[in-house]
Design a protein around this motif. Structure first.
Motif, PDB file in Angstrom:
ATOM      1  N   LEU A 148      10.685  57.430 -19.051  1.00  0.00           N
ATOM      2  CA  LEU A 148      10.810  57.155 -20.486  1.00  0.00           C
ATOM      3  C   LEU A 148       9.833  56.062 -20.924  1.00  0.00           C
ATOM      4  O   LEU A 148       9.216  56.147 -21.995  1.00  0.00           O
ATOM      5  CB  LEU A 148      12.246  56.729 -20.785  1.00  0.00           C
ATOM      6  N   TYR A 149       9.680  55.019 -20.096  1.00  0.00           N
ATOM      7  CA  TYR A 149       8.750  53.942 -20.449  1.00  0.00           C
ATOM      8  C   TYR A 149       7.316  54.462 -20.515  1.00  0.00           C
ATOM      9  O   TYR A 149       6.547  54.085 -21.392  1.00  0.00           O
ATOM     10  CB  TYR A 149       8.835  52.809 -19.419  1.00  0.00           C
ATOM     11  N   MET A 154       2.691  55.985 -23.571  1.00  0.00           N
ATOM     12  CA  MET A 154       1.625  56.954 -23.818  1.00  0.00           C
ATOM     13  C   MET A 154       1.594  57.392 -25.278  1.00  0.00           C
ATOM     14  O   MET A 154       0.517  57.532 -25.855  1.00  0.00           O
ATOM     15  CB  MET A 154       1.799  58.164 -22.907  1.00  0.00           C
ATOM     16  N   THR A 155       2.773  57.599 -25.875  1.00  0.00           N
ATOM     17  CA  THR A 155       2.742  58.037 -27.279  1.00  0.00           C
ATOM     18  C   THR A 155       2.225  56.930 -28.193  1.00  0.00           C
ATOM     19  O   THR A 155       1.716  57.200 -29.257  1.00  0.00           O
ATOM     20  CB  THR A 155       4.128  58.480 -27.791  1.00  0.00           C
ATOM     21  N   MET A 156       2.340  55.664 -27.742  1.00  0.00           N
ATOM     22  CA  MET A 156       1.783  54.587 -28.561  1.00  0.00           C
ATOM     23  C   MET A 156       0.297  54.382 -28.292  1.00  0.00           C
ATOM     24  O   MET A 156      -0.298  53.446 -28.808  1.00  0.00           O
ATOM     25  CB  MET A 156       2.561  53.292 -28.328  1.00  0.00           C
ATOM     26  N   GLY A 157      -0.271  55.247 -27.469  1.00  0.00           N
ATOM     27  CA  GLY A 157      -1.712  55.209 -27.266  1.00  0.00           C
ATOM     28  C   GLY A 157      -2.135  54.444 -26.030  1.00  0.00           C
ATOM     29  O   GLY A 157      -3.316  54.180 -25.841  1.00  0.00           O
TER      30      GLY A 157
ATOM     31  N   ASN B  58       8.360  67.469 -27.645  1.00  0.00           N
ATOM     32  CA  ASN B  58       7.414  66.997 -26.625  1.00  0.00           C
ATOM     33  C   ASN B  58       6.054  67.664 -26.777  1.00  0.00           C
ATOM     34  O   ASN B  58       5.018  67.047 -26.528  1.00  0.00           O
ATOM     35  CB  ASN B  58       7.960  67.252 -25.218  1.00  0.00           C
ATOM     36  N   ALA B  61       4.409  65.959 -29.559  1.00  0.00           N
ATOM     37  CA  ALA B  61       3.978  64.614 -29.153  1.00  0.00           C
ATOM     38  C   ALA B  61       2.779  64.672 -28.219  1.00  0.00           C
ATOM     39  O   ALA B  61       2.101  63.669 -28.021  1.00  0.00           O
ATOM     40  CB  ALA B  61       5.131  63.889 -28.467  1.00  0.00           C
ATOM     41  N   LEU B  63       3.143  65.411 -25.067  1.00  0.00           N
ATOM     42  CA  LEU B  63       3.637  65.067 -23.731  1.00  0.00           C
ATOM     43  C   LEU B  63       3.758  66.316 -22.853  1.00  0.00           C
ATOM     44  O   LEU B  63       3.835  66.242 -21.645  1.00  0.00           O
ATOM     45  CB  LEU B  63       4.993  64.358 -23.820  1.00  0.00           C
ATOM     46  N   PRO B  81      -0.973  62.816 -26.003  1.00  0.00           N
ATOM     47  CA  PRO B  81      -0.206  61.897 -26.836  1.00  0.00           C
ATOM     48  C   PRO B  81      -1.164  61.031 -27.658  1.00  0.00           C
ATOM     49  O   PRO B  81      -2.278  60.766 -27.234  1.00  0.00           O
ATOM     50  CB  PRO B  81       0.542  61.022 -25.824  1.00  0.00           C
ATOM     51  N   GLY B  82      -0.733  60.628 -28.827  1.00  0.00           N
ATOM     52  CA  GLY B  82      -1.618  59.810 -29.655  1.00  0.00           C
ATOM     53  C   GLY B  82      -0.839  58.992 -30.653  1.00  0.00           C
ATOM     54  O   GLY B  82       0.283  59.316 -30.998  1.00  0.00           O
ATOM     55  N   ARG B  83      -1.493  57.940 -31.085  1.00  0.00           N
ATOM     56  CA  ARG B  83      -0.891  56.997 -32.020  1.00  0.00           C
ATOM     57  C   ARG B  83      -0.501  57.629 -33.342  1.00  0.00           C
ATOM     58  O   ARG B  83       0.300  57.097 -34.078  1.00  0.00           O
ATOM     59  CB  ARG B  83      -1.916  55.903 -32.302  1.00  0.00           C
ATOM     60  N   ARG B  85       1.094  60.301 -33.778  1.00  0.00           N
ATOM     61  CA  ARG B  85       2.408  60.945 -33.705  1.00  0.00           C
ATOM     62  C   ARG B  85       3.298  60.095 -32.833  1.00  0.00           C
ATOM     63  O   ARG B  85       3.322  60.243 -31.618  1.00  0.00           O
ATOM     64  CB  ARG B  85       2.277  62.334 -33.053  1.00  0.00           C
ATOM     65  N   LEU B  86       3.993  59.157 -33.407  1.00  0.00           N
ATOM     66  CA  LEU B  86       4.842  58.284 -32.596  1.00  0.00           C
ATOM     67  C   LEU B  86       6.230  58.883 -32.421  1.00  0.00           C
ATOM     68  O   LEU B  86       6.700  59.624 -33.266  1.00  0.00           O
ATOM     69  CB  LEU B  86       4.916  56.895 -33.206  1.00  0.00           C
ATOM     70  N   VAL B  87       6.860  58.549 -31.316  1.00  0.00           N
ATOM     71  CA  VAL B  87       8.132  59.174 -30.953  1.00  0.00           C
ATOM     72  C   VAL B  87       9.240  58.132 -30.851  1.00  0.00           C
ATOM     73  O   VAL B  87       9.041  57.056 -30.299  1.00  0.00           O
ATOM     74  CB  VAL B  87       8.021  59.897 -29.582  1.00  0.00           C
ATOM     75  N   PHE B  89      12.828  57.929 -29.111  1.00  0.00           N
ATOM     76  CA  PHE B  89      13.548  58.701 -28.093  1.00  0.00           C
ATOM     77  C   PHE B  89      15.057  58.522 -28.227  1.00  0.00           C
ATOM     78  O   PHE B  89      15.542  57.658 -28.952  1.00  0.00           O
ATOM     79  CB  PHE B  89      13.099  58.264 -26.705  1.00  0.00           C
ATOM     80  N   GLN B  91      17.155  57.433 -25.912  1.00  0.00           N
ATOM     81  CA  GLN B  91      17.372  56.021 -25.580  1.00  0.00           C
ATOM     82  C   GLN B  91      16.253  55.244 -26.251  1.00  0.00           C
ATOM     83  O   GLN B  91      15.174  55.790 -26.476  1.00  0.00           O
ATOM     84  CB  GLN B  91      17.323  55.786 -24.071  1.00  0.00           C
ATOM     85  N   ALA B  93      14.120  53.133 -25.349  1.00  0.00           N
ATOM     86  CA  ALA B  93      12.832  53.022 -24.646  1.00  0.00           C
ATOM     87  C   ALA B  93      12.096  51.727 -24.950  1.00  0.00           C
ATOM     88  O   ALA B  93      10.878  51.653 -24.826  1.00  0.00           O
ATOM     89  CB  ALA B  93      11.923  54.221 -24.931  1.00  0.00           C
ATOM     90  N   GLY B 107       2.501  48.833 -29.914  1.00  0.00           N
ATOM     91  CA  GLY B 107       1.700  49.911 -30.480  1.00  0.00           C
ATOM     92  C   GLY B 107       0.612  49.387 -31.412  1.00  0.00           C
ATOM     93  O   GLY B 107      -0.497  49.916 -31.456  1.00  0.00           O
ATOM     94  N   LEU B 110      -2.588  48.329 -29.850  1.00  0.00           N
ATOM     95  CA  LEU B 110      -3.467  49.410 -29.405  1.00  0.00           C
ATOM     96  C   LEU B 110      -4.223  50.037 -30.560  1.00  0.00           C
ATOM     97  O   LEU B 110      -5.014  50.946 -30.377  1.00  0.00           O
ATOM     98  CB  LEU B 110      -2.630  50.480 -28.694  1.00  0.00           C
ATOM     99  N   ARG B 155       9.199  49.795 -34.208  1.00  0.00           N
ATOM    100  CA  ARG B 155       8.063  49.935 -33.300  1.00  0.00           C
ATOM    101  C   ARG B 155       7.291  51.229 -33.567  1.00  0.00           C
ATOM    102  O   ARG B 155       6.066  51.256 -33.492  1.00  0.00           O
ATOM    103  CB  ARG B 155       8.563  49.915 -31.853  1.00  0.00           C
TER     104      ARG B 155
END
Lengths: 256, 263
Positions: A148-149, A154-157, B58, B61, B63, B81-83, B85-87, B89, B91, B93, B107, B110, B155
């Motif tokens: 999950l981390y 990764m989704t935050m770049g 996913n 995203a 993933l 994955p890319g900035r 499209r933020l996810v 989750f 939980q 995370a 984020g 970055l 976030r």
């Protein structure tokens, strides 16, 4: 009434040492084989006073710290590589697992042939004692980082080196520290073995001091050095590893 | 990028199929999904477990990767994955080694072209937007589940992604906290006009939040029906009109499920 926590250990230690002293003084055992605590303290005081103990401890600690640092510096990236690349895990990872079970004193004959009775031979043995435990600890803790981390990062770049340094490594840090602690214990053992078995010309360490005690039939010196060795191990845990682990647990809210 | 072209959907899915090779053989998670998500739309994917809704998210995203079909973000194919499209989750995370502010900054740091001050300002703005301005120094484990999920929302919003993807972010929360968050999300959605895609198995929640609710059926995941929800915002989860709409969606779902059993 609630006693302060140190009271019971202190009382027990005093009773034990007192009983031991009496037992030896009363002539129940050969004093050459089992020295009385007072003799050990006397040796301790004398060797502190003439600088012998301090210089031996310094020589040993220097070897331990340098060897451990080299072992950890090699072990962390190698462990990370093992976790990251399948074929490296299947080769180096398996090798590390095997070599970790090899008592590192087994490296002494090789080290002597390769490096001679030099500082580098002891360092080599210490590094061999440290590095495999660290490799395995790093590999295991990196592999068990919560996916999950990684996904969140990764989704935050985050990717590549950034992902490693800002997500994977911090997430794996508790496991890595436990591995370091184990590596430190292995390094300490292998160093003592090397120093006892081999006369290293470049410095007279605690192990050599212990060996010399045996040759002189001075069991007070032998047991005194043993006590110092135990003390150094405890001290490393109390002033370094325990606070580090406590801080890690506390800041992440993992137990007490 | 031609964002001003109103006709370009924010996200386009064309005949998307995804299969997994599991221990029990090959499983088709989603099959032949085609869908356009409008810019600034709140789209909800709803369905029972096994309908492939999380797989779909996913894929969006980046993933996971499609076996067939394509996914476009604007006009660009989605591969990684890319900035943009933020996810959020299921939980939160949140990273336990960072405090709340540093988590929100993660984020933002970055994102190129910002000064550190702008990043800080933006992180604090989004923390106040979710009502946690006074918690920036706290560690994630010191917060309640609802607060943590709010930090996760801040976030995801802070780097100003084009699309916000939410994977059942409310399912682990208690009902009171959840209701509160429904309010927060709608407020932020109305204020920021963000494209949001939410995945959930809770039909009430879907109807409460979505402009459009896409009903998926399982084995393999397929689109069954699409409902336009034209209720005014902010919507309350206990609203009777909302409840009757939700009942309609539930009825549609059960009829599709029975159809699957009988065939």
């Amino acid at each position: 009434m609630k006693l302060p926590r140190p009271v019971i250990p202190t009382l027990l230690a005093a009773t034990f040492l007192g009983g031991w002293e009496w037992f030896v003084q009363a002539g129940h055992v050969n004093e050459v084989l089992v020295p009385a605590p007072s003799h050990i303290f006397k040796w301790f005081y004398e060797s502190l006073a003439n600088g012998e103990l301090l210089s031996a401890t310094c020589v040993t600690m220097r070897r331990l710290i340098i060897g451990f640092a080299i072992g950890a510096a090699l072990g962390v990236p190698l462990g990370a590589l093992c976790a990251r690349v399948r074929w490296i895990r299947d080769t180096l990872g398996v090798l590390a697992l095997g070599l970790q079970t090899l008592p590192s004193v087994c490296w002494v004959p090789l080290a002597l042939l390769w490096f001679g009775q030099e500082e580098s031979a002891v360092l080599f043995v210490v590094v061999m004692g440290t590095v495999w435990a660290v490799v395995i600890a790093v590999q295991e803790s990196v592999l068990s980082v919560q996916p999950l981390y990684l996904r969140a990062g990764m989704t935050m770049g985050s990717q590549g080196w950034h992902l490693w340094s800002r997500v994977i490594f911090p997430a794996a840090l508790p496991g890595i520290v436990s591995g370091m602690k184990q590596g430190w214990a292995f390094a300490w053992r292998s160093l003592m073995a090397a120093e006892i078995f081999v006369v290293i010309l470049s410095g007279f360490g605690l192990g050599s001091l212990l060996h010399a005690g045996r040759e002189l039939l001075r069991m007070d010196q032998v047991m005194g050095v043993m006590a110092v060795v135990v003390g150094v191990g405890l001290l490393a845990d109390i002033i370094f590893f325990a606070p580090l682990e406590r801080w890690l647990r506390h800041s992440r809210g993992l137990g007490r | 990028m031609s964002n001003d072209k109103v006709t370009t959907p924010a996200l386009t899915l064309r005949n998307v199929t995804k299969r997994f090779e599991g221990t029990a053989g090959r499983v088709t998670a989603v099959e032949d999904i085609s869908l356009d998500v409008r810019e600034g739309e709140f789209l909800v994917l709803v369905g029972p477990s096994g309908c492939g809704k999380s797989t779909l998210l996913n894929l969006l995203a980046g993933l996971e990767h499609t076996n067939e079909g394509k996914i476009l973000l604007g006009e660009e194919p989605v591969r990684l994955p890319g900035r943009d499209r933020l996810v959020m989750f299921q939980q939160d995370a949140l990273f336990p080694w960072l405090n709340v502010l540093e988590n929100v900054l993660f984020g933002l740091r970055l994102k190129p072209g910002l000064t550190e001050e702008e990043r800080l300002e933006s992180a604090r703005y989004y923390l106040s937007l979710v009502g946690l301005a006074d918690k920036e120094k706290a560690r994630p484990h010191e917060l309640s589940g609802g607060m943590r999920q709010r930090v996760a929302l801040a976030r995801s919003l802070a780097p100003n992604p084009r699309v916000l993807l939410m994977d059942e972010p409310f399912s682990a929360l208690d009902a009171l906290t959840r209701d509160q968050l429904y309010g927060d999300i709608q407020q932020i959605f109305t204020k920021r006009k963000k494209t949001i895609i939410l995945v959930t198995h809770n039909i009430r929640e879907a109807v409460c939040l979505g402009d459009r609710v896409v009903l998926l059926s399982p084995h393999p995941g397929r689109i069954r029906e699409v409902f336009e929800i034209n209720l005014p915002r902010p919507r309350r989860i206990n609203d009777p009109e909302l409840a009757s709409l939700a009942a309609k969606v539930t009825a549609a779902l059960s009829s599709h499920l029975n159809e699957g059993v009988n065939s």
